[in-house]
Design a protein around this motif. Sequence first.
Motif, PDB file in Angstrom:
ATOM      1  N   ALA A 183      39.219  42.282  18.953  1.00 24.72           N
ATOM      2  CA  ALA A 183      39.451  41.614  19.079  1.00 24.72           C
ATOM      3  C   ALA A 183      38.580  40.216  20.095  1.00 24.72           C
ATOM      4  O   ALA A 183      38.103  41.103  20.906  1.00 24.72           O
ATOM      5  CB  ALA A 183      40.444  40.992  19.461  1.00 24.72           C
ATOM      6  N   ASP A 241      38.344  37.557  23.021  1.00 22.75           N
ATOM      7  CA  ASP A 241      39.377  36.328  23.597  1.00 22.75           C
ATOM      8  C   ASP A 241      39.747  35.128  22.833  1.00 22.75           C
ATOM      9  O   ASP A 241      39.037  34.409  22.937  1.00 22.75           O
ATOM     10  CB  ASP A 241      38.790  36.635  24.842  1.00 22.75           C
ATOM     11  CG  ASP A 241      39.005  38.010  25.628  1.00 22.75           C
ATOM     12  OD1 ASP A 241      40.462  38.551  25.207  1.00 22.75           O
ATOM     13  OD2 ASP A 241      38.190  37.800  26.952  1.00 22.75           O
ATOM     14  N   ALA A 242      41.121  35.432  23.033  1.00 15.95           N
ATOM     15  CA  ALA A 242      41.379  34.102  22.546  1.00 15.95           C
ATOM     16  C   ALA A 242      42.462  33.666  23.513  1.00 15.95           C
ATOM     17  O   ALA A 242      43.102  34.621  23.499  1.00 15.95           O
ATOM     18  CB  ALA A 242      41.826  33.886  20.950  1.00 15.95           C
ATOM     19  N   PRO A 247      46.654  32.902  24.142  1.00 17.12           N
ATOM     20  CA  PRO A 247      47.605  33.379  23.604  1.00 17.12           C
ATOM     21  C   PRO A 247      48.401  31.659  22.679  1.00 17.12           C
ATOM     22  O   PRO A 247      47.971  30.575  23.229  1.00 17.12           O
ATOM     23  CB  PRO A 247      48.662  33.669  24.100  1.00 17.12           C
ATOM     24  CG  PRO A 247      48.134  33.815  25.642  1.00 17.12           C
ATOM     25  CD  PRO A 247      46.359  32.815  25.214  1.00 17.12           C
ATOM     26  N   TYR A 292      54.384  32.071  23.170  1.00 17.13           N
ATOM     27  CA  TYR A 292      53.888  32.813  24.546  1.00 17.13           C
ATOM     28  C   TYR A 292      54.762  32.835  25.286  1.00 17.13           C
ATOM     29  O   TYR A 292      54.904  33.612  26.356  1.00 17.13           O
ATOM     30  CB  TYR A 292      52.563  33.524  24.248  1.00 17.13           C
ATOM     31  CG  TYR A 292      52.530  35.052  24.555  1.00 17.13           C
ATOM     32  CD1 TYR A 292      52.911  36.034  23.537  1.00 17.13           C
ATOM     33  CD2 TYR A 292      51.453  34.931  26.267  1.00 17.13           C
ATOM     34  CE1 TYR A 292      52.740  37.460  24.357  1.00 17.13           C
ATOM     35  CE2 TYR A 292      52.081  36.836  26.318  1.00 17.13           C
ATOM     36  CZ  TYR A 292      52.336  37.788  26.178  1.00 17.13           C
ATOM     37  OH  TYR A 292      51.951  39.273  26.549  1.00 17.13           O
ATOM     38  N   HIS A 302      48.720  37.335  20.919  1.00 14.76           N
ATOM     39  CA  HIS A 302      47.204  37.636  19.319  1.00 14.76           C
ATOM     40  C   HIS A 302      48.239  38.557  17.562  1.00 14.76           C
ATOM     41  O   HIS A 302      48.158  39.343  18.248  1.00 14.76           O
ATOM     42  CB  HIS A 302      45.742  38.894  19.860  1.00 14.76           C
ATOM     43  CG  HIS A 302      45.554  37.796  20.758  1.00 14.76           C
ATOM     44  ND1 HIS A 302      45.556  38.047  22.677  1.00 14.76           N
ATOM     45  CD2 HIS A 302      45.358  36.372  21.691  1.00 14.76           C
ATOM     46  CE1 HIS A 302      45.094  36.882  23.583  1.00 14.76           C
ATOM     47  NE2 HIS A 302      44.771  36.613  22.780  1.00 14.76           N
ATOM     48  N   ASP A 303      47.173  38.412  17.196  1.00  7.93           N
ATOM     49  CA  ASP A 303      47.497  39.095  16.211  1.00  7.93           C
ATOM     50  C   ASP A 303      46.207  38.519  15.401  1.00  7.93           C
ATOM     51  O   ASP A 303      45.534  37.955  14.121  1.00  7.93           O
ATOM     52  CB  ASP A 303      48.906  38.863  15.448  1.00  7.93           C
ATOM     53  CG  ASP A 303      48.863  39.384  13.531  1.00  7.93           C
ATOM     54  OD1 ASP A 303      48.476  40.384  13.604  1.00  7.93           O
ATOM     55  OD2 ASP A 303      49.683  38.244  12.968  1.00  7.93           O
ATOM     56  N   TYR A 304      45.623  40.010  15.104  1.00  4.92           N
ATOM     57  CA  TYR A 304      44.147  39.699  14.091  1.00  4.92           C
ATOM     58  C   TYR A 304      44.166  41.371  13.195  1.00  4.92           C
ATOM     59  O   TYR A 304      43.948  41.794  12.732  1.00  4.92           O
ATOM     60  CB  TYR A 304      43.384  40.555  15.058  1.00  4.92           C
ATOM     61  CG  TYR A 304      42.747  40.315  16.306  1.00  4.92           C
ATOM     62  CD1 TYR A 304      42.747  38.434  16.018  1.00  4.92           C
ATOM     63  CD2 TYR A 304      43.193  40.293  17.084  1.00  4.92           C
ATOM     64  CE1 TYR A 304      42.615  37.701  16.683  1.00  4.92           C
ATOM     65  CE2 TYR A 304      43.102  39.192  18.305  1.00  4.92           C
ATOM     66  CZ  TYR A 304      42.510  37.874  18.683  1.00  4.92           C
ATOM     67  OH  TYR A 304      42.432  37.312  19.047  1.00  4.92           O
ATOM     68  N   GLN A 311      51.629  43.422  20.614  1.00  6.98           N
ATOM     69  CA  GLN A 311      50.955  42.059  21.203  1.00  6.98           C
ATOM     70  C   GLN A 311      52.285  41.502  21.764  1.00  6.98           C
ATOM     71  O   GLN A 311      52.326  39.779  21.738  1.00  6.98           O
ATOM     72  CB  GLN A 311      50.312  41.476  20.137  1.00  6.98           C
ATOM     73  CG  GLN A 311      49.381  41.734  20.162  1.00  6.98           C
ATOM     74  CD  GLN A 311      48.268  41.714  21.195  1.00  6.98           C
ATOM     75  OE1 GLN A 311      47.631  40.908  21.380  1.00  6.98           O
ATOM     76  NE2 GLN A 311      47.889  43.433  22.145  1.00  6.98           N
TER      77      GLN A 311
END
Length: 351
Positions: free
Chosen positions: A240, A242-243, A245, A249, A319-321, A337
């Motif tokens: 992933a 970086d993004a 949260p 969160y 995160h959730d990919y 996560q």
Amino acid sequence: MTLLPVVGLDRLTDDAVRVVFEVPAEARGGYRYLPGQHVTVRLELDGVEARRAYSLCAAPYGDAGRATLSIAVKELGPGGFGQIASSKLAVGDRVDVLPPAGRFVLQEGDEHVGIVAGSGVTPVLAMAEVALARGDRFTLIYGNRTASSVMFLEELADLKDRYAERLMVLHVLSREPREAPLLTGRVDAERLPGLLDAVSPGPDAHYYLCGPMAMVDGAKAVLAERGVQRGHVHFELFHAEDAPPPAAYAETAKVLAEGDVDVTVTLGGRRTQLAMSQDDDSVLAAVLKARPDTPYSCTGGVCGTCRAKIVRGEVAMAHDYALEPEEKAEGFVLACQSRPLTPAVELDFDA
Ligand code: FES
């Protein structure tokens, strides 16, 4: 721990090797897999346990003959399993390999399109082998930097010889001009519509996207625009980017600051209760202390190995990919996560 012997090692490109493990007869059942699944290699790096996930790049073994697992390992920098595989590993060495897992797998249907970049071809190659052997059509749109960085050229040429009428491969190179402008550049949202027009898949085709996040996101958007049903678009990310949260969160830090959270897990049919403190980075980190058998691999929200269902309480994920919207609606989360939003949470890893 299952140590599998290395029975084959060969160079695929300047920076990638194929490693073949033999599965002993007594472990055969537990290492069966579906085309597209991956294994996790567990090793010690600088005294710390590290896990790396690698897609299986050949069709699953059958009931007769040798049972082997093949992975393609890229050298990504000093000190990782990639470097070990290309410089130190030898036939006969034994490596701790966890059983195959993953939900990025070949679907039923008679037409399939792989859209991949670089080593994203690995799981899709296994899918193509199986799909073609059972009589389906397979199209591969395969992006690489240069011709010399293309993995599995020989295997693809072999498949092409055997299934000329049902396999189509489009090689797209980003750093080397090809004769057709459509095949020069990245497999991105700009180029993909032209590539799809050139191969014109039928309305029921399944799509398998594997590569960096930008490529996968671009391909998803293009396919949605073209009206491809969401259930026919399957993807797997390398890692992933970086993004930040989501806002919820941040709330988890407040919950943990008020005291330990009561965590209950069901795993392998056994319930375990434990306390999660604010020093634990994630529910997974807390659970591992009491249940080291908890499944995980990437710890980055990408592979989905740590998926569990929330039975009680609430969590927020950084995160959730890896989860599909329907899975989230059913209450599934990624433990690596997740942090709690309530003073007690219960997760079911067997769900
Ligand atoms: S361990 Fe890979 S998503 Fe959690």
